[in-house]
Design an enzyme around this catalytic site. Structure first.
Site, PDB file in Angstrom:
ATOM      1  N   ASP A   1       4.709 -17.971  59.446  1.00  8.95           N
ATOM      2  CA  ASP A   1       5.573 -17.602  58.339  1.00  8.95           C
ATOM      3  C   ASP A   1       5.076 -16.618  57.504  1.00  8.95           C
ATOM      4  OD1 ASP A   1       7.726 -17.817  56.609  1.00  8.95           O
ATOM      5  OD2 ASP A   1       6.668 -19.270  55.169  1.00  8.95           O
TER       6      ASP A   1
ATOM      7  N   GLU B   1       8.498 -15.210  61.969  1.00  8.65           N
ATOM      8  CA  GLU B   1       9.874 -15.114  61.106  1.00  8.65           C
ATOM      9  C   GLU B   1      10.339 -13.860  61.026  1.00  8.65           C
ATOM     10  OE1 GLU B   1      10.952 -18.033  58.271  1.00  8.65           O
ATOM     11  OE2 GLU B   1      11.744 -16.436  56.961  1.00  8.65           O
TER      12      GLU B   1
ATOM     13  N   ASP C   1       4.351 -23.442  53.345  1.00  7.26           N
ATOM     14  CA  ASP C   1       4.436 -22.065  54.121  1.00  7.26           C
ATOM     15  C   ASP C   1       3.898 -22.489  55.582  1.00  7.26           C
ATOM     16  OD1 ASP C   1       4.282 -19.826  51.826  1.00  7.26           O
ATOM     17  OD2 ASP C   1       3.487 -21.532  51.099  1.00  7.26           O
TER      18      ASP C   1
END
Lengths: 197, 197
Positions: free
Chosen positions: A7, A68, A141
């Site tokens: 992420d 991502e 996260d």
């Protein structure tokens, strides 16, 4: 299949390593958050992130990396740093010779909860359940990075099953065509693409 | 001083290598444009850019790298790719252990033409003149990268001259203070910061 999910973020970058097969609960291998100091110069921050991600890829030897995909509709002020962090993450996987796949937040949410609009709490609950953890992974996260890895295992698995099914159809078709032409023994059936893509 | 300038872009990334000293015409060493295919996947594109920039840094052995700072007021659609390309460029310099400096487009324009609002034609004309070239460097991405390198040489030079002047003031101040206190021989003057920053 072992997947390392990222992420991306310049100040906090989540990393999650997960093992599993499609459609079944996965196993948590490890998770991390790599921090860089906003007071430091950009080159130092990117270098630190690069060093840590490269080290984690080498340490865990995943089969693939899931990152991502950054969207421009995010806050424009933070999106630059996120885009730069995502480039570092994608490169860390690509330089190790690994396949790197990017997923949008909606794709991850849909894969994990069944809904592309799932909220943070739903995502956290599902990640905790799917990894059979006693407590939710913190900070968020890290949970997001684990969700990316699970998403990749499941979606990759779906793709693999579709490909296998298409192969099976192709072989059956070829076999039946060969069988329907006894006058042309040994002649292979015409090549056909499976209908499922 | 040899500087490698990078005008970051995912589809076209300009690279310019320049040698020179502050305030004097510079010497062109080389310029390039690294292209990546928009039809390729992001990991492949970033990896190609990384490979080429790393190779050019190794080949030209600059003393420092100058990269254009990406701004969010750019077109939001293209800014993501530009931000990712700039991360690759900054990393290529930082991984080689080189100092990396970023400059805004206005800083570069002001350093080259004296005006932060200079247009493309003015910039191209000045880069051509400052490098004593017979023809303007093409394409524009290469010219922008050369402008960044020249900007860094001159600005770095300005900073170096300011630091040298501040040092001289400091030494003189220390000397006069020591001289003004004959009763305390050997006692060093108080440390002072130069007034110019």
């Amino acid at each position: 299949m072992r997947v390392l999910g990222v992420d991306p973020g310049l100040t906090r970058c989540g990393v999650g390593v997960v093992e599993g097969v499609p459609g079944r609960p996965c196993t948590l291998v490890a998770y991390y958050v790599v921090y860089t100091d906003p007071a430091d110069e950009l080159p130092l921050r990117l270098l630190h992130l690069d060093t840590e991600l490269t080290r984690l890829v080498a340490e865990h030897r995943p089969e693939s990396v899931a990152v991502e995909r950054v969207f421009s509709q995010h806050n424009v002020r933070t999106v630059m740093g996120t885009a730069q962090a995502s480039a570092v993450a994608v490169l860390a996987g690509a330089r190790a010779g690994l396949p790197v796949q990017t997923y949008t937040p909606s794709e991850v949410k849909a894969a994990i909860t069944g809904s592309g609009q799932a909220d943070k709490a739903q995502m956290m609950a599902m990640v905790t359940r799917l990894l059979r953890l006693a407590e939710p992974p913190r900070p968020a996260d890290a949970a997001d990075a684990l969700a990316l890895a699970i998403c990749h295992i499941w979606r990759g698995g779906t793709r693999a099953r579709i490909a296998a099914a298409a192969d099976a159809v192709r072989q059956r078709t070829a076999a039946s065509r060969t069988g329907a032409r006894p006058g042309a023994p040994g002649r292979p059936g015409p090549k056909r693409q499976g209908g499922t893509r």
